[in-house]
Scaffold this motif. Sequence first.
Motif, PDB file in Angstrom:
ATOM      1  N   GLU A 108       5.426 -96.398   3.255  1.00 28.73           N
ATOM      2  CA  GLU A 108       6.100 -96.132   4.371  1.00 28.73           C
ATOM      3  C   GLU A 108       7.231 -95.086   4.109  1.00 28.73           C
ATOM      4  OE1 GLU A 108       7.261 -99.450   6.371  1.00 28.73           O
ATOM      5  OE2 GLU A 108       5.013-100.271   6.595  1.00 28.73           O
ATOM      6  N   ASP A 109       7.670 -95.189   2.836  1.00 32.26           N
ATOM      7  CA  ASP A 109       9.145 -94.566   2.496  1.00 32.26           C
ATOM      8  C   ASP A 109       8.825 -93.758   1.281  1.00 32.26           C
ATOM      9  OD1 ASP A 109      11.498 -93.535   1.788  1.00 32.26           O
ATOM     10  OD2 ASP A 109      12.640 -95.562   2.018  1.00 32.26           O
ATOM     11  N   GLN A 110       8.377 -92.558   1.576  1.00 32.46           N
ATOM     12  CA  GLN A 110       8.057 -91.536   0.557  1.00 32.46           C
ATOM     13  C   GLN A 110       9.302 -91.164  -0.560  1.00 32.46           C
ATOM     14  OE1 GLN A 110       4.831 -90.298  -0.090  1.00 32.46           O
ATOM     15  NE2 GLN A 110       4.301 -91.874   1.578  1.00 32.46           N
ATOM     16  N   ASP A 111      10.255 -91.463  -0.103  1.00 38.73           N
ATOM     17  CA  ASP A 111      11.478 -91.285  -1.247  1.00 38.73           C
ATOM     18  C   ASP A 111      11.590 -92.242  -2.246  1.00 38.73           C
ATOM     19  OD1 ASP A 111      12.142 -89.150   0.115  1.00 38.73           O
ATOM     20  OD2 ASP A 111      14.006 -90.246   1.282  1.00 38.73           O
ATOM     21  N   ILE A 112      10.872 -93.653  -2.110  1.00 36.87           N
ATOM     22  CA  ILE A 112      10.767 -94.585  -3.140  1.00 36.87           C
ATOM     23  C   ILE A 112      10.207 -93.992  -4.317  1.00 36.87           C
ATOM     24  CG2 ILE A 112      10.238 -97.147  -3.861  1.00 36.87           C
ATOM     25  CD1 ILE A 112      10.802 -97.903  -0.983  1.00 36.87           C
ATOM     26  N   GLY A 113      10.778 -93.903  -5.578  1.00 40.56           N
ATOM     27  CA  GLY A 113      10.044 -93.389  -6.878  1.00 40.56           C
ATOM     28  C   GLY A 113       9.756 -94.160  -7.720  1.00 40.56           C
ATOM     29  N   VAL A 114      10.555 -95.484  -7.625  1.00 47.08           N
ATOM     30  CA  VAL A 114      10.261 -96.533  -8.726  1.00 47.08           C
ATOM     31  C   VAL A 114      10.710 -97.907  -8.314  1.00 47.08           C
ATOM     32  CG1 VAL A 114      11.087 -97.305 -11.142  1.00 47.08           C
ATOM     33  CG2 VAL A 114      11.247 -94.854 -10.496  1.00 47.08           C
ATOM     34  N   LEU A 115       9.517 -98.768  -8.695  1.00 43.01           N
ATOM     35  CA  LEU A 115      10.045-100.053  -8.336  1.00 43.01           C
ATOM     36  C   LEU A 115      10.398-100.702  -9.525  1.00 43.01           C
ATOM     37  CD1 LEU A 115       9.685-102.913  -6.780  1.00 43.01           C
ATOM     38  CD2 LEU A 115       7.297-102.924  -7.567  1.00 43.01           C
ATOM     39  N   VAL A 116      11.755-101.336  -9.614  1.00 41.11           N
ATOM     40  CA  VAL A 116      12.418-102.106 -10.778  1.00 41.11           C
ATOM     41  C   VAL A 116      12.234-103.486 -10.778  1.00 41.11           C
ATOM     42  CG1 VAL A 116      14.326-102.114 -12.279  1.00 41.11           C
ATOM     43  CG2 VAL A 116      13.898-100.038 -11.136  1.00 41.11           C
ATOM     44  N   LEU A 117      11.617-104.204 -11.569  1.00 40.54           N
ATOM     45  CA  LEU A 117      11.462-105.780 -11.373  1.00 40.54           C
ATOM     46  C   LEU A 117      12.062-106.298 -12.674  1.00 40.54           C
ATOM     47  CD1 LEU A 117       7.882-105.919 -10.588  1.00 40.54           C
ATOM     48  CD2 LEU A 117       9.642-106.194  -9.084  1.00 40.54           C
ATOM     49  N   GLY A 118      12.604-107.333 -12.595  1.00 36.49           N
ATOM     50  CA  GLY A 118      13.215-107.992 -13.827  1.00 36.49           C
ATOM     51  C   GLY A 118      12.091-109.003 -14.304  1.00 36.49           C
ATOM     52  N   ALA A 119      11.919-109.124 -15.557  1.00 35.96           N
ATOM     53  CA  ALA A 119      11.025-110.230 -16.020  1.00 35.96           C
ATOM     54  C   ALA A 119      11.922-111.411 -16.476  1.00 35.96           C
ATOM     55  CB  ALA A 119      10.225-109.540 -17.261  1.00 35.96           C
ATOM     56  N   SER A 120      11.128-112.522 -16.139  1.00 34.55           N
ATOM     57  CA  SER A 120      11.872-113.920 -16.496  1.00 34.55           C
ATOM     58  C   SER A 120      11.694-113.897 -18.151  1.00 34.55           C
ATOM     59  CB  SER A 120      10.992-114.859 -16.004  1.00 34.55           C
ATOM     60  OG  SER A 120      11.438-116.009 -16.312  1.00 34.55           O
ATOM     61  N   VAL A 149      12.135-104.915 -16.492  1.00 37.61           N
ATOM     62  CA  VAL A 149      13.218-104.979 -17.523  1.00 37.61           C
ATOM     63  C   VAL A 149      13.210-106.348 -18.078  1.00 37.61           C
ATOM     64  CG1 VAL A 149      15.842-105.120 -17.718  1.00 37.61           C
ATOM     65  CG2 VAL A 149      14.576-103.713 -15.712  1.00 37.61           C
ATOM     66  N   PRO A 150      13.054-106.231 -19.532  1.00 39.57           N
ATOM     67  CA  PRO A 150      12.956-107.588 -20.195  1.00 39.57           C
ATOM     68  C   PRO A 150      14.059-108.584 -20.065  1.00 39.57           C
ATOM     69  CG  PRO A 150      12.937-105.668 -21.690  1.00 39.57           C
ATOM     70  CD  PRO A 150      13.227-105.044 -20.401  1.00 39.57           C
ATOM     71  N   GLY A 151      13.830-109.586 -19.728  1.00 44.95           N
ATOM     72  CA  GLY A 151      14.764-111.037 -19.257  1.00 44.95           C
ATOM     73  C   GLY A 151      15.739-111.406 -20.364  1.00 44.95           C
ATOM     74  N   HIS A 152      15.559-110.851 -21.721  1.00 47.00           N
ATOM     75  CA  HIS A 152      16.242-111.395 -22.820  1.00 47.00           C
ATOM     76  C   HIS A 152      17.222-110.418 -22.851  1.00 47.00           C
ATOM     77  CE1 HIS A 152      13.694-108.532 -24.826  1.00 47.00           C
ATOM     78  NE2 HIS A 152      14.893-108.455 -25.763  1.00 47.00           N
ATOM     79  N   LEU A 153      17.338-109.113 -22.297  1.00 46.95           N
ATOM     80  CA  LEU A 153      18.486-108.190 -22.468  1.00 46.95           C
ATOM     81  C   LEU A 153      19.762-108.753 -21.824  1.00 46.95           C
ATOM     82  CD1 LEU A 153      16.478-104.969 -22.090  1.00 46.95           C
ATOM     83  CD2 LEU A 153      17.211-106.094 -24.275  1.00 46.95           C
ATOM     84  N   SER A 154      20.991-108.341 -22.218  1.00 54.05           N
ATOM     85  CA  SER A 154      22.053-108.722 -21.723  1.00 54.05           C
ATOM     86  C   SER A 154      22.471-107.521 -20.835  1.00 54.05           C
ATOM     87  CB  SER A 154      23.436-108.841 -22.777  1.00 54.05           C
ATOM     88  OG  SER A 154      23.599-107.549 -23.099  1.00 54.05           O
ATOM     89  N   ILE A 155      23.328-107.598 -19.654  1.00 52.39           N
ATOM     90  CA  ILE A 155      23.707-106.582 -18.842  1.00 52.39           C
ATOM     91  C   ILE A 155      24.088-105.480 -19.562  1.00 52.39           C
ATOM     92  CG2 ILE A 155      25.114-106.076 -16.897  1.00 52.39           C
ATOM     93  CD1 ILE A 155      22.771-107.910 -15.977  1.00 52.39           C
ATOM     94  N   GLU A 156      24.966-105.721 -20.533  1.00 53.15           N
ATOM     95  CA  GLU A 156      25.543-104.480 -21.369  1.00 53.15           C
ATOM     96  C   GLU A 156      24.351-103.613 -21.970  1.00 53.15           C
ATOM     97  OE1 GLU A 156      26.612-107.897 -21.441  1.00 53.15           O
ATOM     98  OE2 GLU A 156      28.448-107.346 -20.348  1.00 53.15           O
ATOM     99  N   GLU A 157      23.252-104.398 -22.519  1.00 50.69           N
ATOM    100  CA  GLU A 157      22.195-103.962 -22.968  1.00 50.69           C
ATOM    101  C   GLU A 157      21.357-102.956 -22.201  1.00 50.69           C
ATOM    102  OE1 GLU A 157      20.973-106.623 -26.935  1.00 50.69           O
ATOM    103  OE2 GLU A 157      20.865-107.394 -24.906  1.00 50.69           O
TER     104      GLU A 157
END
Length: 162
Positions: A108-120, A149-157
Motif C-alpha cells: 500500500e505504501d510505495q515509499d517503504i523501501g526497506v524492512l528492518v528487523l532485529g534478530a533475537s 540486525v544481529p541481536g548480539h550487537l550493542s547500540i553503539e556497534e
Amino acid sequence: MYLEGHKRKFLVVVDETPECESALAFAASRAQRTRGQLALLYVIEPEDEAMHWLGVEDIAREEGQSKAKAVFRLFGRKLKAMGFEELVPEEIVREGNKADEIPKLIEEDQDIGVLVLGASKDPSGPGPLVSSLAGGRLAGVFPTPITVVPGHLSIEEILALA
C-alpha cells in the motif's frame, strides 16, 4: 519513493521485544544518513475467537490502541536518547497477523523501501518474525529488501555500522 517529494521509508515493526531497539537504532541511523523517513508499525494481533461477543472485541481493540500509543512514546524517547531528536517517525497501527500485515502495508505504501528487523540473541532462534519473513516462505518474494540486525550487537556497534 524515488519521485520528487517522496522519501524512502525504513520500516520497523515495534513491540516489547529487546531486539526492536536494535532495529530502531539501525533504521533511524540509515534514515537520517540517507535523508529518508522512519516508519514504525505496531500490529494489534487478534485475540481468540471467543472475544467477538458482548463488546469484548471493542474493549480489546481500545486496549490495543492504548498499548500502541505507549509503545510509540517509549520508542520516541529511545530515539531521543540515541541522538535522533529531529527524526520524527511515522506511526502506523494495523490490526491482524504481523506476518500478513507487513507485506500488505508495504504494498500500500510505495515509499517503504526497506524492512528492518532485529534478530533475537536467544539460542533457540532469531525470533518468529525474522524466521517467518526473512528466512521463511516469503523471503524470495517479499516486496522489499529485509535488513536483519544481529541481536548480539550493542547500540553503539549498530550505529557505527549504519
